[in-house]
Design a protein around this motif. Structure first.
Motif, PDB file in Angstrom:
ATOM      1  N   GLY A 199      14.478  46.485  45.103  1.00  0.00           N
ATOM      2  CA  GLY A 199      14.339  46.846  43.592  1.00  0.00           C
ATOM      3  C   GLY A 199      14.982  45.806  42.900  1.00  0.00           C
ATOM      4  O   GLY A 199      15.419  44.837  43.361  1.00  0.00           O
ATOM      5  N   THR A 200      14.914  45.626  41.617  1.00  0.00           N
ATOM      6  CA  THR A 200      15.354  45.008  40.727  1.00  0.00           C
ATOM      7  C   THR A 200      16.417  45.480  39.982  1.00  0.00           C
ATOM      8  O   THR A 200      16.167  46.498  39.562  1.00  0.00           O
ATOM      9  CB  THR A 200      14.247  44.408  39.843  1.00  0.00           C
ATOM     10  N   MET A 201      17.447  44.839  39.738  1.00  0.00           N
ATOM     11  CA  MET A 201      18.685  45.272  39.010  1.00  0.00           C
ATOM     12  C   MET A 201      19.336  44.505  38.103  1.00  0.00           C
ATOM     13  O   MET A 201      19.077  43.058  38.225  1.00  0.00           O
ATOM     14  CB  MET A 201      20.073  45.630  40.136  1.00  0.00           C
ATOM     15  N   SER A 202      20.111  44.725  37.033  1.00  0.00           N
ATOM     16  CA  SER A 202      20.998  44.098  36.371  1.00  0.00           C
ATOM     17  C   SER A 202      22.401  44.109  36.178  1.00  0.00           C
ATOM     18  O   SER A 202      22.813  45.308  36.331  1.00  0.00           O
ATOM     19  CB  SER A 202      20.310  44.388  34.780  1.00  0.00           C
ATOM     20  N   PHE A 203      23.186  43.014  36.207  1.00  0.00           N
ATOM     21  CA  PHE A 203      24.208  42.911  35.990  1.00  0.00           C
ATOM     22  C   PHE A 203      25.114  42.422  34.857  1.00  0.00           C
ATOM     23  O   PHE A 203      24.505  41.437  34.538  1.00  0.00           O
ATOM     24  CB  PHE A 203      25.130  42.268  37.326  1.00  0.00           C
ATOM     25  N   ALA A 204      26.002  42.993  34.274  1.00  0.00           N
ATOM     26  CA  ALA A 204      26.815  42.222  33.187  1.00  0.00           C
ATOM     27  C   ALA A 204      28.280  42.321  33.493  1.00  0.00           C
ATOM     28  O   ALA A 204      28.873  43.223  33.766  1.00  0.00           O
ATOM     29  CB  ALA A 204      26.256  42.908  32.114  1.00  0.00           C
ATOM     30  N   ASN A 205      28.650  41.051  33.134  1.00  0.00           N
ATOM     31  CA  ASN A 205      30.200  40.962  32.902  1.00  0.00           C
ATOM     32  C   ASN A 205      30.905  41.203  34.349  1.00  0.00           C
ATOM     33  O   ASN A 205      31.769  42.122  34.171  1.00  0.00           O
ATOM     34  CB  ASN A 205      30.643  41.875  31.740  1.00  0.00           C
ATOM     35  N   ILE A 206      30.418  40.667  35.275  1.00  0.00           N
ATOM     36  CA  ILE A 206      31.077  40.855  36.545  1.00  0.00           C
ATOM     37  C   ILE A 206      32.543  40.156  36.792  1.00  0.00           C
ATOM     38  O   ILE A 206      32.311  38.923  36.361  1.00  0.00           O
ATOM     39  CB  ILE A 206      30.282  40.421  37.882  1.00  0.00           C
ATOM     40  N   PRO A 207      33.740  40.634  36.613  1.00  0.00           N
ATOM     41  CA  PRO A 207      34.859  39.868  36.535  1.00  0.00           C
ATOM     42  C   PRO A 207      35.534  39.280  37.796  1.00  0.00           C
ATOM     43  O   PRO A 207      35.213  39.865  38.958  1.00  0.00           O
ATOM     44  CB  PRO A 207      35.774  41.044  35.961  1.00  0.00           C
ATOM     45  N   VAL A 208      35.581  38.062  37.626  1.00  0.00           N
ATOM     46  CA  VAL A 208      36.419  37.451  38.685  1.00  0.00           C
ATOM     47  C   VAL A 208      37.635  36.633  38.153  1.00  0.00           C
ATOM     48  O   VAL A 208      37.485  35.941  37.233  1.00  0.00           O
ATOM     49  CB  VAL A 208      35.477  36.531  39.332  1.00  0.00           C
ATOM     50  N   ASP A 209      38.867  37.152  38.661  1.00  0.00           N
ATOM     51  CA  ASP A 209      39.997  36.547  38.100  1.00  0.00           C
ATOM     52  C   ASP A 209      39.935  34.997  38.270  1.00  0.00           C
ATOM     53  O   ASP A 209      39.702  34.501  39.390  1.00  0.00           O
ATOM     54  CB  ASP A 209      41.287  37.092  38.799  1.00  0.00           C
ATOM     55  N   GLY A 210      40.239  34.255  37.292  1.00  0.00           N
ATOM     56  CA  GLY A 210      40.228  32.807  37.254  1.00  0.00           C
ATOM     57  C   GLY A 210      41.934  32.236  37.601  1.00  0.00           C
ATOM     58  O   GLY A 210      41.859  30.891  37.306  1.00  0.00           O
ATOM     59  N   SER A 211      42.752  32.982  37.972  1.00  0.00           N
ATOM     60  CA  SER A 211      44.152  32.474  38.139  1.00  0.00           C
ATOM     61  C   SER A 211      44.505  32.750  39.772  1.00  0.00           C
ATOM     62  O   SER A 211      44.484  33.974  39.959  1.00  0.00           O
ATOM     63  CB  SER A 211      45.246  32.892  37.074  1.00  0.00           C
ATOM     64  N   SER A 212      44.958  31.559  40.212  1.00  0.00           N
ATOM     65  CA  SER A 212      45.369  31.756  41.566  1.00  0.00           C
ATOM     66  C   SER A 212      46.638  32.315  41.699  1.00  0.00           C
ATOM     67  O   SER A 212      47.237  32.654  42.772  1.00  0.00           O
ATOM     68  CB  SER A 212      45.333  30.382  42.325  1.00  0.00           C
ATOM     69  N   LYS A 213      47.558  32.273  40.827  1.00  0.00           N
ATOM     70  CA  LYS A 213      48.816  32.968  40.760  1.00  0.00           C
ATOM     71  C   LYS A 213      48.887  34.394  40.564  1.00  0.00           C
ATOM     72  O   LYS A 213      49.701  34.849  40.807  1.00  0.00           O
ATOM     73  CB  LYS A 213      49.496  32.190  39.557  1.00  0.00           C
ATOM     74  N   MET A 214      47.921  34.799  39.930  1.00  0.00           N
ATOM     75  CA  MET A 214      47.591  36.247  39.748  1.00  0.00           C
ATOM     76  C   MET A 214      47.212  36.916  40.879  1.00  0.00           C
ATOM     77  O   MET A 214      45.730  36.622  41.422  1.00  0.00           O
ATOM     78  CB  MET A 214      46.563  36.598  38.548  1.00  0.00           C
ATOM     79  N   PRO A 215      47.661  37.784  41.721  1.00  0.00           N
ATOM     80  CA  PRO A 215      47.299  38.548  42.518  1.00  0.00           C
ATOM     81  C   PRO A 215      45.876  39.150  42.654  1.00  0.00           C
ATOM     82  O   PRO A 215      45.992  39.865  41.477  1.00  0.00           O
ATOM     83  CB  PRO A 215      48.302  39.440  43.241  1.00  0.00           C
ATOM     84  N   ASP A 216      44.906  38.959  43.333  1.00  0.00           N
ATOM     85  CA  ASP A 216      43.350  39.492  43.161  1.00  0.00           C
ATOM     86  C   ASP A 216      43.473  40.999  42.817  1.00  0.00           C
ATOM     87  O   ASP A 216      42.882  41.801  42.262  1.00  0.00           O
ATOM     88  CB  ASP A 216      42.303  39.079  43.931  1.00  0.00           C
ATOM     89  N   ASP A 217      44.443  41.765  44.187  1.00  0.00           N
ATOM     90  CA  ASP A 217      44.448  43.043  44.098  1.00  0.00           C
ATOM     91  C   ASP A 217      44.913  43.840  42.987  1.00  0.00           C
ATOM     92  O   ASP A 217      44.664  44.819  42.602  1.00  0.00           O
ATOM     93  CB  ASP A 217      45.060  43.358  45.502  1.00  0.00           C
ATOM     94  N   LEU A 218      46.134  42.833  42.293  1.00  0.00           N
ATOM     95  CA  LEU A 218      46.833  43.334  41.226  1.00  0.00           C
ATOM     96  C   LEU A 218      45.943  43.674  40.083  1.00  0.00           C
ATOM     97  O   LEU A 218      45.864  44.503  39.196  1.00  0.00           O
ATOM     98  CB  LEU A 218      47.879  42.475  40.938  1.00  0.00           C
TER      99      LEU A 218
END
Length: 359
Positions: A199-218
């Motif tokens: 199928g075909t899907m659309s995604f918008a504003n998938i967030p990825v934390d850009g700071s290595s000092k901020m824990p990703d899980d937090l």
């Protein structure tokens, strides 16, 4: 030169052969039989799938710090770099709590495309911490009175946001399990199926934390942010707050974005596979179309507390108020709970269920 074509059994992965008597493909190890036409069709589908293809475009521009009066504050302990305007009073690092000093003007930094302004103030963050601690049954009673709030900072955390359309094709292995019994035995029959979806899907504003000092899980724990309330970036929104300088580039963030896209595609198509006992993805092909990245700042309150010589960090979504963090556990309270239960499966399951609810 003659060639031998090998077909693998979908159940036990052994080599299967054509059985002249049944006119079907048969596995000599598990006795499974397969229709020849079905195996050929499966190979055609699998051979038509393309390798994953992810290509993202970035349209961010660098901005001159002089024009925006931006300074950078560097923590000598953890190396954290925090942005602020020329009037920002940065006295301590929001990541580790140690003093920071101004190191100079920013240069060659990407200008954020968007910012979600803070909706909740410092007072709300303090109250959330109080409410959060009060709901945790196994937190030490003294933690509520003896923990000291050493640091509370409003900080804009950098996020890379990814938009794209995709074409996805997934092969699933599915099973149907049937059980019955007679006066002597209980029987279980497991049937295996190859299921294909695309199928075909659309995604918008998938967030990825850009700071290595901020824990990703937090950071993931305080999602989601409501992007509909984002506005075009202006430095005025930074007044009175800090802004973490990104140290994970867009290119370095794409792997995480790709995995989120791929997992979401598998789960979305899996929802269309119904009537089976189990459904497991076997192979996935994702073709990214019109992939574009954006750069945004999201509001976060960081709260650092100390208790019996240990530091505890909490985070609150500065837009929605969602609050997360780790608390110390009172061992005596846990032992008291176990002591009140008799040995057996039901009490153990009850305890595990309660613990999962609390943490």
């Amino acid at each position: 030169m003659a060639q031998t074509l090998d077909y693998k059994c979908p159940h036990c992965d052994a080599r299967i052969e054509f059985d002249a008597g049944t006119q079907r493909m048969k596995c000599p190890f598990c006795d499974s039989e397969f229709d020849v036409a079905s195996l050929i069709k499966k190979d055609e589908i699998l051979n038509s799938q393309q390798p994953d293809s992810f290509e993202w475009e970035s349209k961010q521009d660098e901005f001159a710090s002089d024009a925006y009066n931006m300074n950078v504050y560097t923590c000598n302990t953890c190396g954290g770099e925090i942005m602020g305007d020329e009037n920002t009073a940065a006295t301590s690092c929001p990541f580790c709590g140690n003093p920071v000093v101004m190191s100079g003007r920013l240069s060659g930094v990407l200008k954020p495309d968007f910012v979600i302004p803070f909706k909740l103030d410092k007072k709300a963050a303090k109250q959330k911490l109080k409410d959060y601690v009060s709901t945790k049954r196994f937190a030490p009673s003294t933690f509520k009175s003896e923990n000291k709030l050493e640091e509370i900072k409003g900080i804009y955390v950098p996020f890379w946001l990814f938009d794209s359309d995709i074409d996805a094709a997934v092969q699933y292995k599915a099973t149907k399990v049937r059980t019955w019994s007679d006066s002597k035995y209980e029987y279980t029959e497991t049937s295996y199926f190859d299921v294909f979806r695309e199928g075909t899907m659309s995604f918008a504003n998938i967030p990825v934390d850009g700071s290595s000092k901020m824990p990703d899980d937090l950071m993931e724990s305080i999602e989601p942010f409501d992007f509909s309330q984002a506005v075009d970036f202006q430095t005025a929104y930074l007044a009175g707050y800090l802004a973490d300088k990104y140290d994970v580039t867009m290119e370095q963030s794409t792997e995480r974005a790709n995995q989120r896209v791929k997992t979401s595609a598998e789960d979305t198509l899996k929802d269309t596979v119904r009537g089976y006992t189990s459904v497991t993805p076997q192979s996935t092909s994702v073709q990214l179309l019109k992939g574009i990245s954006k750069y945004a700042l999201y509001p976060v309150w960081l709260l650092n507390t100390s208790y019996k010589g240990e530091k505890y960090t909490f985070a609150m979504n500065g837009q929605t108020g969602k609050f997360v963090g780790n608390l110390p556990v009172d061992g005596k309270k846990l032992l008291a709970l176990f002591a009140g239960c008799t040995v057996g499966l039901t009490p153990i399951l009850y305890i595990l269920g309660k613990l999962l609810e609390l943490f």
